[in-house]
Design an enzyme around this catalytic site. Sequence first.
Site, PDB file in Angstrom:
ATOM      1  N   THR B 199       0.822  -1.201   0.000  1.00 21.44           N
ATOM      2  CA  THR B 199       0.000   0.000   0.000  1.00 21.44           C
ATOM      3  C   THR B 199       0.854   1.247   0.000  1.00 21.44           C
ATOM      4  O   THR B 199       2.020   1.211  -0.364  1.00 21.44           O
ATOM      5  CB  THR B 199      -0.954  -0.027   1.195  1.00 21.44           C
ATOM      6  OG1 THR B 199      -1.759   1.123   1.134  1.00 21.44           O
ATOM      7  CG2 THR B 199      -0.176  -0.080   2.475  1.00 21.44           C
ATOM      8  N   SER B 408      -2.399 -13.830  -5.999  1.00 16.29           N
ATOM      9  CA  SER B 408      -1.419 -13.149  -5.153  1.00 16.29           C
ATOM     10  C   SER B 408      -0.753 -14.154  -4.229  1.00 16.29           C
ATOM     11  O   SER B 408      -1.188 -15.273  -4.118  1.00 16.29           O
ATOM     12  CB  SER B 408      -2.092 -12.049  -4.347  1.00 16.29           C
ATOM     13  OG  SER B 408      -3.170 -12.562  -3.622  1.00 16.29           O
TER      14      SER B 408
END
Lengths: 408, 408
Positions: B199, B408
């Site tokens: 992030t 992922s």
Amino acid sequence: MVGTLPVSPLAPASFPKLPAIDGVRFAAVSAGVRYKGRTDVMLALLAPGTSVAGVFTRSATRAAPVLDCQAKLGGDASEGAAILVNSGNANAFTGKHGLDSVAQITAAVASAAGIPQERVFTASTGVIGEKLPHDRIVAKLDELVAGLSPDAAETAARAIMTTDTFPKGATADVEIDGKVVRIAGFAKGSGMIAPDMATMLVYIFTDAVIGQGPLQTMLSRLTDKTFNCITVDSDTSTSDSLILAATGASGVSAEGDAGFEEALHGVMLNLAHQVVRDGEGATKFVEFCVTGAASDADARTHALSMANSPLVKTAIAGEDPNWGRIVMAVGKSGAAADRDTLSIRFGDLLVAENGWVSPSYSEEAAAAYMKQQDLVVSVDLGIGDGTARIWTCDLTHGYIDINADYRS
Amino acid sequence: MVGTLPVSPLAPASFPKLPAIDGVRFAAVSAGVRYKGRTDVMLALLAPGTSVAGVFTRSATRAAPVLDCQAKLGGDASEGAAILVNSGNANAFTGKHGLDSVAQITAAVASAAGIPQERVFTASTGVIGEKLPHDRIVAKLDELVAGLSPDAAETAARAIMTTDTFPKGATADVEIDGKVVRIAGFAKGSGMIAPDMATMLVYIFTDAVIGQGPLQTMLSRLTDKTFNCITVDSDTSTSDSLILAATGASGVSAEGDAGFEEALHGVMLNLAHQVVRDGEGATKFVEFCVTGAASDADARTHALSMANSPLVKTAIAGEDPNWGRIVMAVGKSGAAADRDTLSIRFGDLLVAENGWVSPSYSEEAAAAYMKQQDLVVSVDLGIGDGTARIWTCDLTHGYIDINADYRS
């Protein structure tokens, strides 16, 4: 767009056989509002004495027909009512033209069907910002009235479709004091909203006797547990309309009858789920079940945060048991949560607990579960008694295809 | 994932030349936390007297390093400070292991760099729910300290990338009382969140003299106008961290200096825009500019409703001037709006006003405008003085590719 999309893989096998509801007749015609070669206007005529209740979009940019319907709810039921719906043009964001069109159409329906104009409810679904060619609809009213039939519910359901890939119907019988009352309804919707601002419309009919006040109360209560618990893309339309009409023709009162409310709840939930199953690009039907929240409102906030998260929805599309994104969506929702007391399940599989992955978690088992078409993701916050359930679909290339690649 | 994505079409031509900031040294190493063949740990060492301010994610499921940093803000600045960041593993939702890892790393950095443990700030970005292999980081600390250099900012910026397709840097010089102070910073982020819960992390340095209290106040104020005004997918990470360090080495006080605040604002906005320009799958950079709202808060609500709407974002991806979806997003936002007073512009083109499409609207001109890479969509509510600007990107097949098709 219409007719070019393949039927959703989540569609029911067939449209259910909807029974005739005493006091309700339907008709549909091809008026050429926008689409060619298909029906695009439906009329439902309701017998004198029919109670009408409605729930509508809360959008601040509501379409003209929505404003007109809201103003008419609660009127005198003695002389019957009518519902007229067109597809192809939403008559939304059309300025003063919009209300003019509604006035023209409702006056013409009143005249053709012999009912008061203030009991004519309309809806329009399709492209927005274009003047509704209401003359084309008005020109077809005699044909519509002449064609009314109690057995034409499916025909009516098909006439209001826009980007729907299948028509949506549901029905239930309820026994009250040894007599049977019937409920039947249909819906259109393919996401909260479709490429041209087409959106969710729902019409449900019953021959039970219920006054307009109790009917409205029950409808609002059940809407909060059904249509207000689904989301495809978090977008809210300018035109969402849900109307429930009770003709009373069975002579059987259903006011306060728990069995009736349960059956109506079932019909509404069935239709709501079908709207999700026709969600744009959907390949998975997902229930987010939240328990243990500080309140029911908090539970709903968490469930919607998960159901509207692009990252959660794309993980589901990819059949990826990405529980980290569930943690993220709970964390960002704004409702109370404690990282170390929340637990997450995919179906019956315990995924995470006590602030970390569960010792019993198996990535292989979770990945196998995610391959199912219908999924349940459960989150327990571990801090209270609040619960909520929200239903949604996944976010796929199909959604981008419909909304970006095709021009509306 | 890392290294497999093409560079965003919205990327700047090159990484800017970041000047050395007196009192700050950087180093980066390959510790093999998760990625192979690239750097994945960076250390910034800050001279004694450096003020440190920070802003962090408001997620209720914040990662362990975030909780640790928040507890340390405002501590004694006299003995210097350090920032250590690893990529590849977010150390989020790792239960008590998470805080253990933070304790191990901060103790080791304190020992290797000769500063108090309570002045060691860390961040971790990458996969969540897996124990951070902190031993691999601790084993590299001597190498990191030995390699510290004032000219290694770009090296540091590259070490903290996850699914970023380019490193993000920005700098500004400010003249105060005839002397120059410098600001330089870098960021990582590719959407609010990337496939592995990686992030947004931002580190900004200046040699200006500013106390910790004023520094924190200014940082919070500017964050509300920069990083809190961007969105890629409405998802908020568990790890967002922004740290601003003022070494004071220039000997020039910037407290209360309007020019300094303006320059810092520019650096922060530049980095925030670069994060959007690296948004997952982005092909368009879009500013939503709202004026005439009932309040600034309402304006922000409207702007975010547009910027987070999947239907608005897909229309932009499709270069479709679908202003109906703008009307929809304003209508659903929950903030005050009047359908008949709002106006919409694409760039300078007036699209809609007075509740309907503008008489001057040209679909051809609007479609041509939508082909630009950088777009401005302006909405005036016509009911008050509230304003807001939000920056975002479009929603494309690339986003689905990254988040659904790749595992992922």
